[in-house]
Motif scaffolding. Structure first.
Motif, PDB file in Angstrom:
ATOM      1  N   THR A  78      -0.931 -12.362  -0.124  1.00  0.00           N
ATOM      2  CA  THR A  78      -2.466 -11.505  -0.737  1.00  0.00           C
ATOM      3  C   THR A  78      -3.504 -10.819   0.078  1.00  0.00           C
ATOM      4  N   HIS A  79      -2.419  -9.827   1.348  1.00  0.00           N
ATOM      5  CA  HIS A  79      -3.110  -9.262   2.195  1.00  0.00           C
ATOM      6  C   HIS A  79      -1.755  -8.039   3.025  1.00  0.00           C
ATOM      7  N   LEU A  80      -1.872  -6.695   2.295  1.00  0.00           N
ATOM      8  CA  LEU A  80      -0.877  -6.661   3.082  1.00  0.00           C
ATOM      9  C   LEU A  80      -0.302  -4.693   2.586  1.00  0.00           C
ATOM     10  N   HIS A  81      -0.146  -4.298   3.891  1.00  0.00           N
ATOM     11  CA  HIS A  81      -0.283  -2.426   3.505  1.00  0.00           C
ATOM     12  C   HIS A  81       1.239  -1.841   3.513  1.00  0.00           C
ATOM     13  N   PHE A  82       1.442  -0.904   2.427  1.00  0.00           N
ATOM     14  CA  PHE A  82       3.008  -0.635   2.272  1.00  0.00           C
ATOM     15  C   PHE A  82       3.150   0.492   2.588  1.00  0.00           C
ATOM     16  N   PRO A  83       2.250   1.701   3.196  1.00  0.00           N
ATOM     17  CA  PRO A  83       2.175   2.295   4.389  1.00  0.00           C
ATOM     18  C   PRO A  83       2.363   2.300   5.430  1.00  0.00           C
ATOM     19  N   GLN A  84       1.762   0.954   5.990  1.00  0.00           N
ATOM     20  CA  GLN A  84       2.666   0.490   7.379  1.00  0.00           C
ATOM     21  C   GLN A  84       4.244  -0.052   7.372  1.00  0.00           C
ATOM     22  N   THR A  85       4.891  -0.087   6.827  1.00  0.00           N
ATOM     23  CA  THR A  85       6.748  -0.364   6.810  1.00  0.00           C
ATOM     24  C   THR A  85       6.820  -0.006   7.832  1.00  0.00           C
ATOM     25  N   ASP A  86       6.828   1.103   8.019  1.00  0.00           N
ATOM     26  CA  ASP A  86       7.677   1.501   9.437  1.00  0.00           C
ATOM     27  C   ASP A  86       6.931   2.103  10.444  1.00  0.00           C
ATOM     28  N   PRO A  97      -7.775   0.585  18.166  1.00  0.00           N
ATOM     29  CA  PRO A  97      -7.073   1.665  19.222  1.00  0.00           C
ATOM     30  C   PRO A  97      -5.474   1.386  18.409  1.00  0.00           C
ATOM     31  N   TRP A  98      -4.899   0.329  17.755  1.00  0.00           N
ATOM     32  CA  TRP A  98      -4.014   0.621  16.655  1.00  0.00           C
ATOM     33  C   TRP A  98      -4.157   1.622  15.722  1.00  0.00           C
ATOM     34  N   LEU A  99      -5.521   1.052  14.920  1.00  0.00           N
ATOM     35  CA  LEU A  99      -5.873   2.109  13.739  1.00  0.00           C
ATOM     36  C   LEU A  99      -5.587   3.430  13.974  1.00  0.00           C
ATOM     37  N   GLU A 100      -5.872   4.171  15.205  1.00  0.00           N
ATOM     38  CA  GLU A 100      -6.159   5.171  16.248  1.00  0.00           C
ATOM     39  C   GLU A 100      -4.541   5.514  15.646  1.00  0.00           C
ATOM     40  N   THR A 101      -4.010   5.172  16.678  1.00  0.00           N
ATOM     41  CA  THR A 101      -3.048   5.956  17.619  1.00  0.00           C
ATOM     42  C   THR A 101      -1.676   5.618  16.125  1.00  0.00           C
ATOM     43  N   TYR A 102      -1.473   4.248  15.269  1.00  0.00           N
ATOM     44  CA  TYR A 102      -0.564   4.020  14.567  1.00  0.00           C
ATOM     45  C   TYR A 102      -0.368   4.128  12.789  1.00  0.00           C
ATOM     46  N   THR A 103      -1.864   3.846  13.283  1.00  0.00           N
ATOM     47  CA  THR A 103      -1.694   3.469  11.533  1.00  0.00           C
ATOM     48  C   THR A 103      -2.077   5.164  10.899  1.00  0.00           C
ATOM     49  N   PHE A 104      -3.216   5.806  11.006  1.00  0.00           N
ATOM     50  CA  PHE A 104      -4.049   6.309  11.008  1.00  0.00           C
ATOM     51  C   PHE A 104      -2.935   7.656  10.601  1.00  0.00           C
ATOM     52  N   PRO A 105      -2.119   8.391  11.787  1.00  0.00           N
ATOM     53  CA  PRO A 105      -0.782   9.375  11.057  1.00  0.00           C
ATOM     54  C   PRO A 105      -0.059   8.415  10.753  1.00  0.00           C
ATOM     55  N   THR A 106       0.259   7.190  10.487  1.00  0.00           N
ATOM     56  CA  THR A 106       1.396   7.386   9.755  1.00  0.00           C
ATOM     57  C   THR A 106       0.928   7.079   8.286  1.00  0.00           C
ATOM     58  N   VAL A 317     -14.045 -23.153  -0.023  1.00  0.00           N
ATOM     59  CA  VAL A 317     -13.392 -22.040   0.021  1.00  0.00           C
ATOM     60  C   VAL A 317     -11.932 -21.657  -0.409  1.00  0.00           C
ATOM     61  N   PRO A 318     -12.305 -20.457  -1.399  1.00  0.00           N
ATOM     62  CA  PRO A 318     -11.013 -20.371  -1.930  1.00  0.00           C
ATOM     63  C   PRO A 318     -10.219 -19.971  -0.664  1.00  0.00           C
ATOM     64  N   LEU A 319      -8.712 -20.241  -0.669  1.00  0.00           N
ATOM     65  CA  LEU A 319      -7.230 -19.879   1.422  1.00  0.00           C
ATOM     66  C   LEU A 319      -6.353 -19.280  -0.019  1.00  0.00           C
ATOM     67  N   SER A 320      -5.495 -18.601   1.021  1.00  0.00           N
ATOM     68  CA  SER A 320      -4.301 -17.963   0.748  1.00  0.00           C
ATOM     69  C   SER A 320      -3.642 -17.515   1.959  1.00  0.00           C
ATOM     70  N   LEU A 321      -2.125 -17.232   2.489  1.00  0.00           N
ATOM     71  CA  LEU A 321      -1.744 -17.332   3.081  1.00  0.00           C
ATOM     72  C   LEU A 321      -0.910 -15.730   3.387  1.00  0.00           C
ATOM     73  N   ALA A 322      -1.818 -15.246   3.830  1.00  0.00           N
ATOM     74  CA  ALA A 322      -0.728 -13.454   3.999  1.00  0.00           C
ATOM     75  C   ALA A 322      -0.489 -12.860   5.399  1.00  0.00           C
ATOM     76  N   SER A 323       0.616 -11.916   4.779  1.00  0.00           N
ATOM     77  CA  SER A 323       1.852 -11.564   6.021  1.00  0.00           C
ATOM     78  C   SER A 323       1.003 -10.553   6.602  1.00  0.00           C
ATOM     79  N   ASP A 324      -0.067  -9.806   6.252  1.00  0.00           N
ATOM     80  CA  ASP A 324      -0.584  -8.401   7.021  1.00  0.00           C
ATOM     81  C   ASP A 324       0.298  -7.363   7.403  1.00  0.00           C
ATOM     82  N   VAL A 325       1.348  -7.104   7.069  1.00  0.00           N
ATOM     83  CA  VAL A 325       2.077  -6.220   7.216  1.00  0.00           C
ATOM     84  C   VAL A 325       1.195  -5.358   7.029  1.00  0.00           C
ATOM     85  N   GLY A 326       1.642  -3.836   8.396  1.00  0.00           N
ATOM     86  CA  GLY A 326       1.861  -4.302   9.360  1.00  0.00           C
ATOM     87  C   GLY A 326       1.497  -4.225  10.944  1.00  0.00           C
ATOM     88  N   ALA A 327       0.443  -4.720  10.796  1.00  0.00           N
ATOM     89  CA  ALA A 327       0.266  -5.850  12.031  1.00  0.00           C
ATOM     90  C   ALA A 327       0.778  -6.898  11.851  1.00  0.00           C
TER      91      ALA A 327
END
Length: 435
Positions: A78-86, A97-106, A317-327
């Motif tokens: 229920t939560h992951l980011h396909f553009p962060q695969t690479d 800092p992870w967002l600034e250094t890797y996520t936004f440029p990717t 609370v309604p719960l689910s599990l998520a991989s949150d790729v790419g973090a």
């Protein structure tokens, strides 16, 4: 015997699926040690004991023999980011800092539709080899990234939820939209993709710090105008982020309250992380049937904190599990369960394997308001299912030889399994991955 039904297919294995949350219900699941799953076209026809269902099969129906393996509903992430695969497994001292250094440029590269489609194809391959048949997916700020993702998932006939990220401040100029352009693009994408085939749309403000009040206001208006769309965003992932939100929205009682103020708490709203919420926040989520997407691998990777299953359960609370790729560091929900179990132990609670498999199947479907469509083997649900192999690795095989009950089998799969344990993945009744 009756005459053949050309669209009927049969699968023999152990079968497990859920009717309720095992944390709150005594008879929460059906377990058929020697079971038969009947699929009619793209829907579940029946699930039960082989001895009872086999005599009812029309003449000529082939039985696919998966004896020694376990068939469960397809996993739901229920939560992951396909553009962060690479950029998965990129080192950083914390979320911001992870967002600034890797996520936004990717993410910048996803204005190119060809690049988006190539990454989407690889991303979907990884999900299917990991047994995930439905996911709630963040694209980028670019409309092209949403089209690329849905074109790839539609071509495979997958049940997927996705949306364009909304972000009009506190981000690089090359990733910024405006409140008006973001709302306009989102509405166009809703009209194009929501409920087209198996595609569903999610309004996707990245997180409160990257949206102005104007953008959150317009997102709330879209949420009211299209009440059966999804909403997905992040909340209370990291202490520094929480302090940042407090400085940006001083009138709000809490981080979650920011979203509540703009009408973004409702059924089909999903909030990633939910680590630093208080009891009032959890109560408000339960009251509005807003769901928590628990992301143990990314929370450990970024050092964000430990989700409190016990407090969330007290509030219901309604719960689910998520991989949150790419973090998150693995696509496979078995590996996500592994980390969720440890997070629960570190917070002083205990997650049985049955509960973890529930959260990754029917629990997620219920949180998404999709029970009856996906998540279990009730007749008429979409035929998304996976075949798990307890002999997939030498260690799993050795452990499986010493099992005494279903809980031990599921626990071994969750703690020792990965994508190698997925023998086959079926979506809409079609074989879409085979090991």
């Amino acid at each position: 015997m009756s005459t053949v039904m050309p669209s009927l297919r049969a699968y023999r294995a152990s079968l497990l699926h859920f009717h309720a949350d095992p944390a709150f219900a005594e008879h929460a699941y059906s377990w058929h040690e020697d079971g038969l799953l009947l699929v009619d076209g793209d829907k579940i026809h029946a699930a039960g004991d082989y001895a009872q269902l086999a005599p009812t099969l029309p003449e000529g129906v082939e039985v696919h023999d998966y004896r020694g393996k376990l068939i469960v509903p397809g996993f739901i992430d229920t939560h992951l980011h396909f553009p962060q695969t690479d950029m998965i497994a990129s080192p950083a001292p914390g979320l911001l800092p992870w967002l600034e250094t890797y996520t936004f440029p990717t993410e910048r590269q996803f204005s190119d539709p060809a690049h988006g489609r190539e990454v989407a194809e690889f991303f979907l391959d990884q999900l299917l080899r990991s047994g995930t048949t439905t996911a709630m997916v963040y694209c980028t700020v670019h409309k092209e990234s949403v089209d690329a993702f849905f074109e790839a998932s539609e071509a495979r006939g997958l049940r997927m939820v996705a949306g364009k990220v909304l972000m009009d401040r506190n981000c690089p100029e090359f990733l910024a939209d405006t409140a008006e352009s973001g709302a306009r693009d989102s509405e166009e994408l809703i009209r194009k993709w929501h409920k087209r085939g198996r595609s569903l749309y999610a309004l996707t403000p990245r997180f409160a710090p990257t949206s102005t009040e104007a953008q959150l206001t317009l997102t709330g208006e879209l949420a009211r105008a299209y009440p059966d769309t999804f909403i997905q965003t992040h909340v209370s992932e990291n202490r520094d982020e929480c302090e940042w939100v407090k400085s940006l929205f001083p009138a709000s009682r809490s981080y979650l309250d920011v979203y509540d103020h703009y009408g973004l708490l409702r059924p089909r709203a999903f909030f990633g992380h939910c680590i630093w919420l208080d009891d009032r926040d959890f109560a408000r989520m339960a009251e509005t049937q807003s769901a928590a997407a628990v992301c143990p691998t990314s929370n450990l990777f970024l050092g964000s904190g430990l989700f409190d299953f016990e407090r969330a359960d007290v509030a219901r609370v309604p719960l689910s599990l998520a991989s949150d790729v790419g973090a998150g560091t693995a696509f496979c929900m078995l590996q996500t369960m592994n980390e969720a179990y440890k997070v629960a132990r570190m917070k002083g609670s205990y997650l049985p394997a049955l509960r973890m498999f529930y959260l990754a199947t029917l629990g997620a479907a219920r949180a998404m308001q999709l029970e009856g469509t996906i998540g279990n083997f009730a007749p008429g649900t979409e035929a998304d299912f996976i075949v798990l192999d307890p002999q997939a690795t030498p260690l799993l095989a050795r452990r499986s030889a010493e099992l005494n009950n279903l809980e031990e089998l599921l626990f071994a799969l969750a703690l020792l399994g990965d994508d190698r344990a997925i023998a086959a993945t079926y979506s809409g009744g079609r074989l879409v991955h085979q090991r």
